[in-house]
Motif scaffolding. Structure first.
Motif, PDB file in Angstrom:
ATOM      1  N   THR A   1      26.833  15.335 -14.810  1.00  7.69           N
ATOM      2  CA  THR A   1      25.384  15.155 -14.921  1.00  7.69           C
ATOM      3  C   THR A   1      24.933  13.888 -14.211  1.00  7.69           C
ATOM      4  N   LEU A   2      25.683  12.804 -14.377  1.00  5.71           N
ATOM      5  CA  LEU A   2      25.334  11.555 -13.691  1.00  5.71           C
ATOM      6  C   LEU A   2      25.360  11.725 -12.178  1.00  5.71           C
ATOM      7  N   ALA A   3      26.374  12.429 -11.685  1.00  6.20           N
ATOM      8  CA  ALA A   3      26.446  12.657 -10.241  1.00  6.20           C
ATOM      9  C   ALA A   3      25.264  13.486  -9.764  1.00  6.20           C
ATOM     10  N   ALA A   4      24.883  14.510 -10.540  1.00  2.38           N
ATOM     11  CA  ALA A   4      23.735  15.338 -10.154  1.00  2.38           C
ATOM     12  C   ALA A   4      22.440  14.532 -10.190  1.00  2.38           C
ATOM     13  N   VAL A   5      22.308  13.644 -11.180  1.00  2.00           N
ATOM     14  CA  VAL A   5      21.100  12.809 -11.272  1.00  2.00           C
ATOM     15  C   VAL A   5      21.014  11.859 -10.082  1.00  2.00           C
ATOM     16  N   LEU A   6      22.153  11.229  -9.741  1.00  2.24           N
ATOM     17  CA  LEU A   6      22.146  10.304  -8.607  1.00  2.24           C
ATOM     18  C   LEU A   6      21.833  11.034  -7.304  1.00  2.24           C
ATOM     19  N   THR A   7      22.354  12.253  -7.167  1.00  2.00           N
ATOM     20  CA  THR A   7      22.075  13.030  -5.957  1.00  2.00           C
ATOM     21  C   THR A   7      20.601  13.392  -5.858  1.00  2.00           C
ATOM     22  N   ALA A   8      19.994  13.729  -7.011  1.00  2.00           N
ATOM     23  CA  ALA A   8      18.592  14.163  -7.020  1.00  2.00           C
ATOM     24  C   ALA A   8      17.617  13.013  -7.192  1.00  2.00           C
ATOM     25  N   LEU A   9      18.125  11.775  -7.251  1.00  2.00           N
ATOM     26  CA  LEU A   9      17.238  10.628  -7.509  1.00  2.00           C
ATOM     27  C   LEU A   9      16.125  10.473  -6.469  1.00  2.00           C
ATOM     28  N   PRO A  10      16.403  10.713  -5.180  1.00  2.00           N
ATOM     29  CA  PRO A  10      15.290  10.612  -4.212  1.00  2.00           C
ATOM     30  C   PRO A  10      14.161  11.605  -4.476  1.00  2.00           C
ATOM     31  N   ARG A  11      14.441  12.694  -5.226  1.00  4.07           N
ATOM     32  CA  ARG A  11      13.416  13.685  -5.514  1.00  4.07           C
ATOM     33  C   ARG A  11      12.709  13.451  -6.846  1.00  4.07           C
ATOM     34  N   SER A  12      12.988  12.314  -7.477  1.00  2.00           N
ATOM     35  CA  SER A  12      12.370  12.039  -8.777  1.00  2.00           C
ATOM     36  C   SER A  12      10.862  11.869  -8.632  1.00  2.00           C
TER      37      SER A  12
END
Length: 646
Positions: free
Chosen positions: A220-231
């Motif tokens: 989940t942390l890896a997915a959040v970091l990957t999607a962080l630019p789309r926050s």
């Protein structure tokens, strides 16, 4: 001989006592277990009770519960409000319970109960009712699939509830004793981290698929970091403002707890403010802010879950039942220690079993106590179980009438409420330096449990923590040292010889204390240590160094006193080891005396045939009595009648 260990004779006419204490001296004859029973008896070992089978005693207790007073006591035990409600302090507690209950109820409406249990339920449902490989489903097929999954979740809840009721019937609440304090605090801290990470997508406005199984937290942390630019900037702003309001309010509530009539309801204010702001500013349409949306209304009709696949369901229900019980018992014990009250683990099983069983009839998935809302309830000023009634009223009102009011509530606000409510779970880590100073073993248990919970999963981490904790207990019994005792001159006290070089030791007499259970895991060590001390066989050369006399003993051991006060229990293997020791001592010309065996250990030794090797006159009630008898047997200089100084 002056300073006889544990024995004195009464001073004759004109003789002065050598006691240093201002109290008058008293003396008595050495007491064996048999003589003690003759003089004082033992109310706990009545023959008729010992002969009565355990099942008969349990039946007799159940029969007494069928009487009027017994039934009332049982009712009070199983329905706690009947005990505390007549003593409820309405003026002092009602406001706090009402505010806390309303706060928890509002948070409960759009969320699941416990994030970890929700993930476990989702994993079980996806395994029981997998999505078709084609992926292209019509509207009717999608509804049918959803209905099947809801039924599977309800069936898992039914299985969990039935298992917990079964555990209650078997009185397995005693399993909570294996949840040591380091395991409890590591489990709740690790689970809190799982909950925190699960809230990050809502906090940042990044919708992500659920991660299940081992290492789900890191996925989940890896997915959040990957999607962080789309926050979403809007939801980041909402989250920051919410935390900026909630955290200071909670700190004010903690700091001024004694001055405030009830804690400031920051969560309620935040929910109302965010809902109004989102509605008036159209944040959901203008900035794509994730909101709760339409809540299904109406009260569902009761329906028995489909139990056709009960064996498959039980495979998922069992770990959920264990996690539910472990988390609930852990949270209860944390707050019981904090507020100085006791809990009944079996009552926890009954409550959660009934809750899951009944809720499954209304298409609910498994539920349990939850870290965030439990902390929220305490922080909001909850005092008693009456707060739960207010929470139920909120949820029921929303189901029937108030659902549309939560339509515009941003999910980011709910995530902030959950995160800010778990700070006490994370604050438990501040105790680690003190735990390191107190016990390195407990520190290791804490760290192993926490790492296992975080890296694997809550259920597997719980199993690892409990097993590791029990292994440390077993390992510590393996490392116990057998202590040689000596007499502190001028007293009747016996202490380990290593504590002082001034302790007296009589030639030919060896007094040993074995402070550990005597079972199959320690019998080998027990044999080696006793051989080393008594010079039996080759053990004296091979065993590791322990506290005791030097190798070059001035006189061979003629009498040995074995202090059994530290032997809490003995199994068949350990008892046979003592019987063999008695035989070897008799063959070697060493007189063996046993002192201060508890009733359970003495009964086990007797059943193993100890009295075929020793006489009842070799079993004494204390080390002092055994030492006095040993001195008489050694025929030391002085009077022939030895007495015990008390």
């Amino acid at each position: 001989m002056s300073g006889l260990p544990g024995a004195r004779t009464c001073p004759g006419p004109g003789e002065a006592s050598d006691l240093k204490s201002p109290l008058s001296a008293k003396f008595r004859e050495p007491l064996t277990e048999t003589r003690f029973q003759q003089l004082f008896g033992d109310a706990e070992q009545e023959p008729e009770l010992l002969a009565e089978p355990r099942w008969s005693r349990l039946w007799r207790r159940r029969a007494s519960a069928c009487s009027g007073p017994g039934a009332w006591r049982l009712l009070l035990a199983r329905l706690p409000p009947l005990r505390w409600l007549p003593h409820y302090r309405w003026r002092a507690w009602l406001l706090g319970d009402a505010v806390a209950g309303l706060t928890v109820g509002i948070v409960h409406v759009p969320q699941g109960t416990f994030a970890v249990l929700s993930l476990m339920t989702g994993s079980a449902v996806e395994r029981l009712v997998p999505e078709p490989l084609s992926g292209n489903l019509s509207g009717i097929e999608k509804e049918q699939l959803d209905a099947q999954r809801v039924g599977a979740a309800a069936a898992v809840a039914f299985g969990s509830g039935a298992l917990m009721l079964g555990m209650f019937a078997l009185q397995l609440g005693v399993l909570a004793t294996f949840l040591s304090e380091p395991v409890v605090k590591a489990l709740t801290s690790g689970a809190a981290l799982h909950v925190l990470v699960s809230q990050l997508p809502s906090l940042l406005g990044v919708p992500l698929p659920r991660q299940i199984g081992c290492f789900a937290l890191f996925k989940t942390l890896a997915a959040v970091l990957t999607a962080l630019p789309r926050s979403s900037p809007a939801e980041l702003t909402i989250s920051a403002l919410s935390l900026a309001l909630l955290v200071p309010v909670k700190e004010l509530n903690v700091r001024f707890r004694d001055r405030l009539p009830t804690p400031i309801p920051g969560e309620i204010a935040m929910v109302l403010l965010a809902s109004v702001l989102c509605f008036t500013s159209s944040l959901d349409t203008r900035y794509n802010v994730q909101i709760v949306g339409l809540l299904p209304g109406g009260f569902p009709q009761p329906l028995l879950p489909s139990l056709a696949e009960l064996p498959r369901i039980l495979a998922d229900s069992l770990p959920m039942a264990l996690v539910t019980f472990a988390v609930s018992a852990s949270l209860a014990s944390i707050y019981a220690d904090k507020y100085s009250y006791t809990i009944d683990s079996n009552q926890e099983l009954l409550a959660h079993g009934v809750s899951n069983l009944v809720s499954s009839l209304f298409s609910c998935f498994p539920n349990s106590a939850t870290l965030a809302t439990t902390s929220l309830l305490v922080d909001a000023g909850g005092n008693t179980q009456l707060a739960g009634l207010f929470s139920c009223m909120v949820v029921l009102s929303v189901l029937l009438w108030l659902g549309p009011l939560f339509y515009y509530l941003p999910k980011a606000v709910l995530a902030c409420i959950n995160i800010s409510s778990m700070r006490q779970m994370f604050f438990q880590m501040r105790e680690l330096p003190q735990l390191w100073r107190i016990s390195r073993v407990d520190f290791a248990v804490w760290m192993v449990t926490w790492v296992a919970v975080v890296t694997l999963s809550v259920d597997l981490g719980l199993a690892v923590g409990v097993v590791f904790s029990m292994m440390t207990v077993v390992c510590r019994t393996q490392r116990v040292q057998c202590l040689a005792l000596g007499l502190a001159e001028g007293t009747e006290l016996y202490r380990p010889l290593r504590e002082s070089h001034k302790l007296l030791q009589v030639p030919g007499l060896c007094i040993l204390s074995y402070p550990a259970p005597l079972y199959f895991g320690t019998r080998g060590q027990f044999r080696r240590v006793l051989e080393w001390h008594l010079g039996l066989g080759e053990g004296r050369k091979e065993a590791p160094k322990t506290d005791g006399p030097p190798d070059a003993a001035a006189e061979p051991v003629r009498v040995v006193v074995l202090d059994c006060s530290g032997v809490t229990f003995a199994d068949a293997a350990g008892a046979r080891e003592v019987v063999q020791l008695a035989s070897r001592c008799r063959d070697a010309g060493i007189h063996l005396l046993l002192a201060q065996c508890n009733a359970s250990v003495l009964g086990t030794l007797t059943q193993a045939g100890l009295l075929d090797r020793v006489t009842p006159e070799q079993l004494f009630v204390s080390v002092q009595d055994a030492a006095a008898h040993a001195l008489e047997r050694l025929e030391l200089n002085g009077p022939k009648t030895c007495t015990v100084w008390v």
